[in-house]
Design a protein around this motif. Structure first.
Motif, PDB file in Angstrom:
ATOM      1  N   ASP A  78     -50.816  59.485 -27.914  1.00 44.07           N
ATOM      2  CA  ASP A  78     -50.146  58.215 -28.204  1.00 44.07           C
ATOM      3  C   ASP A  78     -49.613  58.151 -29.633  1.00 44.07           C
ATOM      4  OD1 ASP A  78     -52.635  58.205 -29.376  1.00 44.07           O
ATOM      5  OD2 ASP A  78     -53.119  56.134 -28.825  1.00 44.07           O
ATOM      6  N   GLN A 103     -50.226  63.745 -20.154  1.00 44.59           N
ATOM      7  CA  GLN A 103     -49.232  62.768 -19.735  1.00 44.59           C
ATOM      8  C   GLN A 103     -48.413  62.316 -20.942  1.00 44.59           C
ATOM      9  OE1 GLN A 103     -48.721  61.701 -16.498  1.00 44.59           O
ATOM     10  NE2 GLN A 103     -46.922  60.625 -17.291  1.00 44.59           N
ATOM     11  N   VAL A 104     -47.111  62.490 -20.873  1.00 44.23           N
ATOM     12  CA  VAL A 104     -46.237  62.121 -21.983  1.00 44.23           C
ATOM     13  C   VAL A 104     -45.863  60.653 -21.881  1.00 44.23           C
ATOM     14  CG1 VAL A 104     -44.031  62.549 -23.116  1.00 44.23           C
ATOM     15  CG2 VAL A 104     -45.327  64.465 -22.156  1.00 44.23           C
ATOM     16  N   GLN A 105     -46.131  59.913 -22.943  1.00 44.88           N
ATOM     17  CA  GLN A 105     -45.844  58.490 -22.965  1.00 44.88           C
ATOM     18  C   GLN A 105     -44.535  58.217 -23.703  1.00 44.88           C
ATOM     19  OE1 GLN A 105     -49.334  56.194 -24.325  1.00 44.88           O
ATOM     20  NE2 GLN A 105     -50.559  58.043 -24.042  1.00 44.88           N
ATOM     21  N   SER A 106     -43.867  57.177 -23.272  1.00 41.03           N
ATOM     22  CA  SER A 106     -42.592  56.811 -23.885  1.00 41.03           C
ATOM     23  C   SER A 106     -42.791  56.366 -25.331  1.00 41.03           C
ATOM     24  CB  SER A 106     -41.947  55.679 -23.073  1.00 41.03           C
ATOM     25  OG  SER A 106     -40.745  55.255 -23.660  1.00 41.03           O
ATOM     26  N   GLY A 107     -41.854  56.764 -26.193  1.00 43.18           N
ATOM     27  CA  GLY A 107     -41.897  56.342 -27.582  1.00 43.18           C
ATOM     28  C   GLY A 107     -42.851  57.117 -28.449  1.00 43.18           C
ATOM     29  N   THR A 108     -43.406  58.204 -27.943  1.00 39.73           N
ATOM     30  CA  THR A 108     -44.381  58.981 -28.699  1.00 39.73           C
ATOM     31  C   THR A 108     -43.738  60.240 -29.277  1.00 39.73           C
ATOM     32  OG1 THR A 108     -45.079  60.227 -26.735  1.00 39.73           O
ATOM     33  CG2 THR A 108     -46.268  58.181 -27.251  1.00 39.73           C
ATOM     34  N   GLU A 167     -43.095  62.829 -26.619  1.00 36.53           N
ATOM     35  CA  GLU A 167     -41.839  62.655 -25.899  1.00 36.53           C
ATOM     36  C   GLU A 167     -40.679  63.198 -26.727  1.00 36.53           C
ATOM     37  OE1 GLU A 167     -39.663  59.064 -23.496  1.00 36.53           O
ATOM     38  OE2 GLU A 167     -40.110  58.713 -25.607  1.00 36.53           O
ATOM     39  N   GLN A 168     -40.695  62.919 -28.016  1.00 33.13           N
ATOM     40  CA  GLN A 168     -39.630  63.417 -28.888  1.00 33.13           C
ATOM     41  C   GLN A 168     -39.640  64.944 -28.944  1.00 33.13           C
ATOM     42  OE1 GLN A 168     -39.720  62.488 -33.212  1.00 33.13           O
ATOM     43  NE2 GLN A 168     -37.702  61.581 -32.871  1.00 33.13           N
ATOM     44  N   GLU A 201     -40.313  66.959 -26.621  1.00 35.29           N
ATOM     45  CA  GLU A 201     -39.692  67.509 -25.425  1.00 35.29           C
ATOM     46  C   GLU A 201     -38.183  67.712 -25.586  1.00 35.29           C
ATOM     47  OE1 GLU A 201     -40.792  64.887 -22.208  1.00 35.29           O
ATOM     48  OE2 GLU A 201     -42.458  66.199 -21.641  1.00 35.29           O
TER      49      GLU A 201
END
Length: 299
Positions: free
Chosen positions: A227, A39-44, A47-48, A50
């Protein structure tokens, strides 16, 4: 004949058995080493990651260190060259050369993130290489993944960006060379998450791409630390014991780790504005490079 053809086609979609071994072809996907799905979390950093473009490596044609500007320029105009800025940031128990306004690091203690070992740094012709400054995204790798299209000033910024620089164990830095994450990771597994997060952040910052293998290697590491945050740029420290901010200081600029101790204060050539001087420049003579760093008249 029709029957034979259809029979052969139907057999072609069955798992291929290797007689005598009982083996079948390896499965693709996760079983073949693809990064696990998380699961990709925001601000991690994940996420970058991707958002990074995936492309093949471009030819190395035309690459030269000078395409990224002079080694260890004082890009933040604090009077100290980048190498000494990073040594001062990453080492503790620091000592500085007298007369350099706390610019030239002469000794310190370094906990190397790549190996987990502690190194006693002493500046000198034969000792400085124990602690080197690594470009987290190697400049050659950057060149082959988009930096050719950057402006000269942007490449200079990349080469001196604190986000892309870490003090490191000399042999570890040499072993890494210009590898990306697909072929080299720090032996200190506890640092790998931060290491690949930095690589991702640098490539995002400068619009560089990754190969599929590099992307998958980074994704695999970050899957174990989903995270892991996007790194924040470590600003270099403005260090002036005396004098006004922005005043030029003889920082002992060097390329790589060779930054020995020959001489105190600027040489006449440097004072005249004709330095640094490098092999191939008009008037070059090996005697100008008393500290053995490949750059003359810097100490």
């Amino acid at each position: 004949m029709k029957y034979l053809r259809s029979t052969l086609l139907s057999l072609s979609v069955l798992p291929i058995l290797v007689f005598g071994t009982g083996c079948v072809p390896q499965e693709s996907g996760a079983a073949a080493g693809a990064p696990p799905v998380v699961q990709v979390q925001s601000g991690t950093a994940l996420e970058q990651l991707e958002g990074i473009t995936i492309k093949g490596r471009a030819p190395k044609t035309g690459y030269d260190r000078t395409e990224f500007g002079p080694a260890w320029a004082d890009v933040d105009h604090n009077g100290c060259d980048t190498r000494n800025d990073i040594l001062a940031r990453d080492l503790v128990d620091l000592a500085f050369r007298d007369g350099t306004k706390n610019c030239v690091v002469t000794s310190g203690t370094f906990l190397d993130p790549y190996t987990g070992t502690t190194i006693s740094f002493v500046r000198g012709n034969t000792t400085s290489t124990a602690v080197q400054i690594d470009h987290v995204v190697a400049l050659s790798d950057a060149w082959q993944k988009g930096a050719q299209q950057l402006t000269a000033e942007k490449r200079r910024e990349l080469a001196n960006d604190p986000l892309n620089l870490l003090a490191s164990d000399g042999p570890a830095n040499g072993a890494k060379s210009d590898s990306d994450a697909a072929t080299w990771l720090p032996s200190n597994k506890g640092f790998r998450c931060e290491y690949v997060a930095r690589q991702t952040a640098v490539k995002a910052e400068y619009g560089l791409w990754m190969t599929q293998a590099e992307h998958d290697a980074i994704a695999t590491v970050l899957a174990g630390c989903p995270d892991e945050p996007v790194p924040v740029r470590d600003g270099t420290i403005t260090r002036f014991a005396a004098g006004s901010a922005g005043e030029a200081v003889d920082g002992g600029a060097s390329d790589g780790a060779g930054d020995g101790t020959a001489g105190e204060g600027p040489t006449p050539v440097k004072a005249a504005g004709a330095a640094p001087i490098r092999p191939g420049d008009p008037g070059w003579d090996p005697k100008f490079d008393g500290d053995g760093d490949g750059v003359g008249c810097t100490s």
